[in-house]
Design a protein around this motif. Structure first.
Motif, PDB file in Angstrom:
ATOM      1  N   PRO A  13       0.788  -1.230   0.000  1.00  0.00           N
ATOM      2  CA  PRO A  13       0.000   0.000   0.000  1.00  0.00           C
ATOM      3  C   PRO A  13       0.814   1.271   0.000  1.00  0.00           C
ATOM      4  O   PRO A  13       0.250   2.353  -0.107  1.00  0.00           O
ATOM      5  CB  PRO A  13      -0.812  -0.115   1.308  1.00  0.00           C
ATOM      6  N   PHE A  14       2.143   1.172   0.138  1.00  0.00           N
ATOM      7  CA  PHE A  14       2.986   2.364   0.111  1.00  0.00           C
ATOM      8  C   PHE A  14       3.487   2.665  -1.303  1.00  0.00           C
ATOM      9  O   PHE A  14       4.143   3.655  -1.549  1.00  0.00           O
ATOM     10  CB  PHE A  14       4.198   2.187   1.044  1.00  0.00           C
ATOM     11  N   TYR A  15       3.172   1.761  -2.223  1.00  0.00           N
ATOM     12  CA  TYR A  15       3.639   1.926  -3.597  1.00  0.00           C
ATOM     13  C   TYR A  15       2.786   2.937  -4.342  1.00  0.00           C
ATOM     14  O   TYR A  15       1.596   3.079  -4.101  1.00  0.00           O
ATOM     15  CB  TYR A  15       3.586   0.572  -4.313  1.00  0.00           C
ATOM     16  N   THR A  16       3.395   3.663  -5.295  1.00  0.00           N
ATOM     17  CA  THR A  16       2.668   4.579  -6.153  1.00  0.00           C
ATOM     18  C   THR A  16       2.256   3.806  -7.394  1.00  0.00           C
ATOM     19  O   THR A  16       3.086   3.538  -8.256  1.00  0.00           O
ATOM     20  CB  THR A  16       3.585   5.755  -6.564  1.00  0.00           C
ATOM     21  N   PRO A  17       0.996   3.395  -7.514  1.00  0.00           N
ATOM     22  CA  PRO A  17       0.641   2.389  -8.499  1.00  0.00           C
ATOM     23  C   PRO A  17       0.458   2.889  -9.919  1.00  0.00           C
ATOM     24  O   PRO A  17       0.273   2.083 -10.813  1.00  0.00           O
ATOM     25  CB  PRO A  17      -0.687   1.851  -7.961  1.00  0.00           C
ATOM     26  N   HIS A  18       0.449   4.186 -10.150  1.00  0.00           N
ATOM     27  CA  HIS A  18       0.141   4.682 -11.487  1.00  0.00           C
ATOM     28  C   HIS A  18       1.358   4.732 -12.409  1.00  0.00           C
ATOM     29  O   HIS A  18       1.289   5.241 -13.509  1.00  0.00           O
ATOM     30  CB  HIS A  18      -0.464   6.081 -11.403  1.00  0.00           C
ATOM     31  N   PHE A 140      13.233  -2.666   4.528  1.00  0.00           N
ATOM     32  CA  PHE A 140      12.448  -3.434   5.491  1.00  0.00           C
ATOM     33  C   PHE A 140      10.968  -3.037   5.474  1.00  0.00           C
ATOM     34  O   PHE A 140      10.101  -3.871   5.745  1.00  0.00           O
ATOM     35  CB  PHE A 140      13.030  -3.278   6.897  1.00  0.00           C
ATOM     36  N   LYS A 141      10.682  -1.778   5.171  1.00  0.00           N
ATOM     37  CA  LYS A 141       9.285  -1.357   5.118  1.00  0.00           C
ATOM     38  C   LYS A 141       8.544  -2.115   4.009  1.00  0.00           C
ATOM     39  O   LYS A 141       7.402  -2.541   4.178  1.00  0.00           O
ATOM     40  CB  LYS A 141       9.185   0.158   4.891  1.00  0.00           C
ATOM     41  N   ILE A 142       9.214  -2.295   2.884  1.00  0.00           N
ATOM     42  CA  ILE A 142       8.615  -3.045   1.776  1.00  0.00           C
ATOM     43  C   ILE A 142       8.516  -4.535   2.116  1.00  0.00           C
ATOM     44  O   ILE A 142       7.479  -5.167   1.909  1.00  0.00           O
ATOM     45  CB  ILE A 142       9.436  -2.838   0.485  1.00  0.00           C
ATOM     46  N   LEU A 143       9.587  -5.100   2.666  1.00  0.00           N
ATOM     47  CA  LEU A 143       9.585  -6.521   3.020  1.00  0.00           C
ATOM     48  C   LEU A 143       8.482  -6.855   4.015  1.00  0.00           C
ATOM     49  O   LEU A 143       7.694  -7.776   3.819  1.00  0.00           O
ATOM     50  CB  LEU A 143      10.943  -6.915   3.604  1.00  0.00           C
ATOM     51  N   TYR A 144       8.432  -6.099   5.106  1.00  0.00           N
ATOM     52  CA  TYR A 144       7.457  -6.376   6.149  1.00  0.00           C
ATOM     53  C   TYR A 144       6.039  -6.054   5.673  1.00  0.00           C
ATOM     54  O   TYR A 144       5.080  -6.727   6.060  1.00  0.00           O
ATOM     55  CB  TYR A 144       7.783  -5.588   7.420  1.00  0.00           C
ATOM     56  N   GLY A 145       5.908  -5.023   4.834  1.00  0.00           N
ATOM     57  CA  GLY A 145       4.599  -4.671   4.295  1.00  0.00           C
ATOM     58  C   GLY A 145       4.017  -5.796   3.464  1.00  0.00           C
ATOM     59  O   GLY A 145       2.831  -6.110   3.556  1.00  0.00           O
ATOM     60  N   ASN A 146       4.853  -6.441   2.665  1.00  0.00           N
ATOM     61  CA  ASN A 146       4.383  -7.545   1.835  1.00  0.00           C
ATOM     62  C   ASN A 146       4.172  -8.821   2.632  1.00  0.00           C
ATOM     63  O   ASN A 146       3.337  -9.642   2.270  1.00  0.00           O
ATOM     64  CB  ASN A 146       5.367  -7.788   0.692  1.00  0.00           C
ATOM     65  N   MET A 147       4.899  -8.977   3.734  1.00  0.00           N
ATOM     66  CA  MET A 147       4.660 -10.118   4.620  1.00  0.00           C
ATOM     67  C   MET A 147       3.282  -9.992   5.287  1.00  0.00           C
ATOM     68  O   MET A 147       2.575 -10.980   5.480  1.00  0.00           O
ATOM     69  CB  MET A 147       5.753 -10.190   5.686  1.00  0.00           C
ATOM     70  N   ALA A 153      -1.064  -4.364   6.412  1.00  0.00           N
ATOM     71  CA  ALA A 153      -0.022  -3.339   6.365  1.00  0.00           C
ATOM     72  C   ALA A 153      -0.601  -1.964   6.680  1.00  0.00           C
ATOM     73  O   ALA A 153       0.056  -1.128   7.303  1.00  0.00           O
ATOM     74  CB  ALA A 153       0.655  -3.322   4.997  1.00  0.00           C
ATOM     75  N   TYR A 154      -1.850  -1.757   6.263  1.00  0.00           N
ATOM     76  CA  TYR A 154      -2.509  -0.489   6.586  1.00  0.00           C
ATOM     77  C   TYR A 154      -2.955  -0.466   8.052  1.00  0.00           C
ATOM     78  O   TYR A 154      -2.687   0.497   8.776  1.00  0.00           O
ATOM     79  CB  TYR A 154      -3.714  -0.255   5.679  1.00  0.00           C
ATOM     80  N   LEU A 155      -3.616  -1.529   8.494  1.00  0.00           N
ATOM     81  CA  LEU A 155      -4.132  -1.575   9.864  1.00  0.00           C
ATOM     82  C   LEU A 155      -3.016  -1.535  10.901  1.00  0.00           C
ATOM     83  O   LEU A 155      -3.164  -0.920  11.967  1.00  0.00           O
ATOM     84  CB  LEU A 155      -4.968  -2.848  10.064  1.00  0.00           C
ATOM     85  N   TRP A 156      -1.898  -2.177  10.592  1.00  0.00           N
ATOM     86  CA  TRP A 156      -0.771  -2.258  11.525  1.00  0.00           C
ATOM     87  C   TRP A 156       0.400  -1.381  11.076  1.00  0.00           C
ATOM     88  O   TRP A 156       1.551  -1.714  11.328  1.00  0.00           O
ATOM     89  CB  TRP A 156      -0.327  -3.719  11.663  1.00  0.00           C
ATOM     90  N   ARG A 157       0.104  -0.283  10.423  1.00  0.00           N
ATOM     91  CA  ARG A 157       1.182   0.517   9.837  1.00  0.00           C
ATOM     92  C   ARG A 157       2.146   1.099  10.883  1.00  0.00           C
ATOM     93  O   ARG A 157       3.341   1.201  10.622  1.00  0.00           O
ATOM     94  CB  ARG A 157       0.627   1.622   8.944  1.00  0.00           C
ATOM     95  N   THR A 158       1.648   1.452  12.064  1.00  0.00           N
ATOM     96  CA  THR A 158       2.565   1.960  13.092  1.00  0.00           C
ATOM     97  C   THR A 158       3.546   0.873  13.513  1.00  0.00           C
ATOM     98  O   THR A 158       4.750   1.124  13.641  1.00  0.00           O
ATOM     99  CB  THR A 158       1.785   2.456  14.321  1.00  0.00           C
ATOM    100  N   ALA A 164      10.369  -1.917  10.953  1.00  0.00           N
ATOM    101  CA  ALA A 164      11.296  -1.615   9.860  1.00  0.00           C
ATOM    102  C   ALA A 164      12.437  -0.718  10.343  1.00  0.00           C
ATOM    103  O   ALA A 164      13.609  -0.942  10.005  1.00  0.00           O
ATOM    104  CB  ALA A 164      10.556  -0.933   8.710  1.00  0.00           C
ATOM    105  N   SER A 165      12.124   0.281  11.155  1.00  0.00           N
ATOM    106  CA  SER A 165      13.161   1.212  11.636  1.00  0.00           C
ATOM    107  C   SER A 165      14.092   0.531  12.635  1.00  0.00           C
ATOM    108  O   SER A 165      15.303   0.770  12.627  1.00  0.00           O
ATOM    109  CB  SER A 165      12.521   2.454  12.257  1.00  0.00           C
TER     110      SER A 165
END
Length: 358
Positions: A13-18, A140-147, A153-158, A164-165
């Motif tokens: 969900p952090f990707y710019t899809p267009h 890591f943000k991408i890796l964990y987001g896709n996991m 990923a949206y509900l648990w974004r914090t 990731a940090s």
């Protein structure tokens, strides 16, 4: 490793899809009008903007790492005088009673040039830390987001930002530790060494390689909570500012206006960072000054009151530092035309599950 991440990056969900990569840059992907409308909020600031690379590509990660080098190396080096006084207040509070007294005593004893002590290990160490901190955070943000998947990923974004940090900072501190140890010796032990070239062989001769890594555990104690707060607080503050404070959508803001939001969010995050990480910072400063001490011994000797010495100086330093770092990092992204997705919005599938759309 990075080549396998790039395809996955497009699904989170952090990707710019267009946008999709082509040989000479990045172009818009043809989509049905209805789908384009519902997902427009995930596009970057300008609908017709072209990017120099795809989100999650090797080039993207490398340039994010470069942004980390520039933002961390330059800002920490610029604040060396304040850092020097803060460290001296922590290790010798009887002599350096306050920020202003610390500056006065230092200038009186070492001259104005004395305020620049430790600039070389600061620049090298924090440049390496910035490379790993910002570069690996994006990985890591991408890796964990896709996991987690798009909805989680949206509900648990914090929690995603925190994980990731923390992962990125673990490696960043290993890169920082040797130069941090040398910096503290130069700044807090009068007569020990005036330059990095003097300090490194002397430290190695006295304690071997352990001299450069004995502070890595307390460094993790200081930097991992600091970085978790720095990234998670920043991400959520940016989200809140655009939602409640900025009078227009992010997509309608100019890049300059977006960078102002970045700076404000960075300063707010920096204040919390300073408070969370200060006790461990005090332990690191004393530990790197003394030979043969352990982190637990130093903590026991300082006590609760002692670990908070120099907090005000650290709040000023870290607040300014964090704001500038985020501003510079975001500016590097703008300069290299990197994808800068806005704060994520609730996926359509989740809205349907929650009954928010028909």
């Amino acid at each position: 490793m990075f080549s396998s991440i790039a395809p996955l990056a497009r699904l989170n969900p952090f990707y710019t899809p267009h946008f999709q990569p082509i040989q000479d840059g990045v172009r818009k992907r043809a989509e049905p009008t209805e789908a384009l409308t519902t997902r427009r909020s995930l596009a970057a600031a300008s609908a017709g903007e072209e990017y120099s690379c795809a989100y999650g590509s090797n080039r993207f990660f490398l340039l994010c790492g470069l942004g980390g080098i520039i933002s961390c190396g330059t800002t920490h080096t610029a604040l060396v005088p304040l850092d020097l006084v803060k460290c001296r207040m922590q290790v010798d509070p009887q002599k350096y009673k306050s920020i202003f007294n610390g500056f006065s005593v230092t200038v009186k004893e070492d001259g104005v040039r004395g305020l620049a002590k430790g600039w070389a290990p600061t620049f090298i160490g924090y440049s390496m830390q910035g490379l790993c901190k910002f570069g690996f955070y994006e990985v890591f943000k991408i890796l964990y987001g896709n996991m987690l998947g798009e909805e989680n990923a949206y509900l648990w974004r914090t929690s995603l930002y925190l994980a990731a940090s923390a992962s990125a900072e673990f490696f960043a501190d290993i890169a920082l530790a040797p130069m941090e140890a040398a910096k503290v010796r130069i700044q807090t032990q009068p007569g020990y060494a005036n330059t990095l070239r003097e300090a490194v062989p002397k430290m190695f001769g006295e304690e071997g390689i352990w001299a450069f890594y004995k502070g890595v555990a307390p460094l993790w104690m200081r930097q991992i909570p600091y970085t978790m707060m720095k990234f998670a607080c920043f991400e959520r503050t940016v989200e809140a500012l655009y939602k409640y404070v900025v009078p227009k959508p992010r997509s309608e803001c100019t890049k300059g206006e977006q960078l102002v939001v970045t700076f404000v969010a960075g300063y707010i995050a920096g204040v919390f960072c300073a408070i969370v990480s200060h006790p461990a910072d005090s332990v690191v400063s004393v530990l790197n000054k003394e030979k043969g001490s352990s982190a637990s011994q130093v903590l026991q000797r300082l006590g609760f009151k002692g670990v908070w010495k120099g907090l005000f100086a650290r709040i000023i330093m870290i607040g300014t530092l964090t704001a500038l770092q985020w501003f510079i990092y975001d500016s590097v992204k703008v300069y290299f035309r990197l994808p800068r997705p806005p704060p994520p919005e609730m996926p359509e599938s989740l809205k349907k599950k929650l009954g928010l759309t028909e």
